[in-house]
Design an enzyme around this catalytic site. Structure first.
Site, PDB file in Angstrom:
ATOM      1  N   LYS A 114       8.124  -5.025  -1.037  1.00 42.30           N
ATOM      2  CA  LYS A 114       8.054  -5.400  -2.450  1.00 42.30           C
ATOM      3  C   LYS A 114       9.182  -4.699  -3.193  1.00 42.30           C
ATOM      4  CE  LYS A 114       4.891  -5.225  -6.432  1.00 42.30           C
ATOM      5  NZ  LYS A 114       3.564  -4.804  -6.919  1.00 42.30           N
TER       6      LYS A 114
ATOM      7  N   LYS B 121       7.892  -0.246  -0.897  1.00 40.66           N
ATOM      8  CA  LYS B 121       7.815  -0.626  -2.308  1.00 40.66           C
ATOM      9  C   LYS B 121       8.924   0.118  -3.043  1.00 40.66           C
ATOM     10  CE  LYS B 121       4.725  -0.884  -6.302  1.00 40.66           C
ATOM     11  NZ  LYS B 121       3.396  -0.537  -6.836  1.00 40.66           N
TER      12      LYS B 121
END
Length: 332
Positions: A255, A203
């Site tokens: 992400k 992330k």
């Protein structure tokens, strides 16, 4: 004398001549089952609240969330990732609304589970940022830095209340060191061995999260660069990947998706567990904004972006267009 053969002898265009031909030889296919719908549910509202930076996306009321879940099931979407938006007055330094059994996310999990049962994989964001008055993904120490190990204790509590509410999959997204292992132990301790973990393995600290801040009513002060990954790094993601798998991750995620397709591909090549990618708010907003201006073909751009994520190796795609795209795929 007739001369047979001409240059070029190899003509790849032969396999692009018609839509039916292109469909037949397509190497990558999207299917409704590849898609997961992120959804926001806001405490204390009776009608959905539009998110200005994400046209077409709303903060749901409890009733409209249930309807969205049914619509997703009918379209063949595989899962729904739930984010709770508490009342501002309930935010505090420890994010206690996130571990309240009657907090908005836990209530939403129970609502959706009651509405659709096991027909939709119910996933929950396991993070404190929506519930803290400072907007960070963990609790802060005396110097104002996110305290990794103290935050892990809060994540363990969150995992347990979300599991008790009926979630199928938890998604620890705070990028704390050791979060997957702590969450796994917390779930197993209360007999929730069947609750799976979707690890937010890579992330990144991204500029593309902007519209999400509005979506969850973020109170963030500062940034998250001390715990989310640096956009310049990919080997670091593979290290995080190894740690998450060792700690018991059932699925892993990258992400954002679009700006990090190389990372998606590297992760997909390295593992034998399902790989997810999250097409985030900024990716959504850019397409919608450009399409509104008439600068791009909206529907074609949506399908191309999702196909690219799938082609990079993601088996699962979290996208705010999940239900719409699934309906389109069903229509052929």
């Amino acid at each position: 004398m007739t001369v047979y053969g001409s240059f070029p002898g190899a003509r790849p265009r032969r396999l692009r001549t018609t839509p039916a031909m292109r469909r037949m030889v397509a190497e990558t296919r999207l299917h409704p089952a590849d898609l997961i719908l992120p959804a926001f549910v806001r405490e204390g509202v009776s009608e959905p609240v539009p998110i200005q930076a994400m046209p077409g996306v709303v903060q749901h009321s409890r009733d409209t969330l249930r309807k969205a879940a049914v619509e997703a099931v009918e379209a063949g979407v595989s899962g729904i990732m739930l984010f709770g938006v508490p009342e501002e007055s309930k935010k505090d330094a420890a994010g206690t609304a996130g571990t309240d059994p009657d907090g908005i996310l836990q209530v939403a999990i129970r609502d959706v589970r009651a509405e659709v049962g096991d027909d939709l994989v119910i996933m929950s964001d396991l993070c404190l940022d929506e519930y803290t008055d400072h907007g960070h993904c963990g609790v802060l120490d005396a110097d104002g830095r996110v305290d990794n190990d103290a935050t892990l204790e809060r994540y363990a509590e969150m995992a347990q209340v979300q599991a008790d509410a009926g979630v199928h999959v938890v998604g620890p997204s705070g990028m704390m060191d050791g979060q997957v292992g702590v969450v796994r132990d917390a779930l197993d301790t209360i007999g929730k061995e069947d609750v799976a973990i979707l690890a937010y393995t890579a992330k990144y600290a991204s500029a593309f999260y902007g519209p999400f801040r509005e979506a969850v009513g973020s109170s963030l002060r500062g940034d998250r660069k001390t715990y989310q990954q640096d956009a310049a790094n990919v080997r670091e993601s593979l290290r995080e990947l190894a740690l998450d798998l060792d700690e018991g991750a059932d699925m892993v995620m990258v992400k954002p998706a679009g700006p990090y397709l190389d990372v998606v591909a590297r992760v997909a090549d390295a593992v034998d567990v399902p790989v997810a990618a999250y097409q985030i708010s900024g990716e959504y907003a850019m397409v919608e904004a450009a399409a509104e201006k008439g600068w791009i073909d909206r529907d074609a751009a949506i399908m191309e972006s999702l196909t690219g994520i799938r082609r990079a190796g993601a088996q699962l795609i979290l996208t705010y267009w999940a239900t719409e795209v699934a309906q389109r795929l069903n229509r052929g």
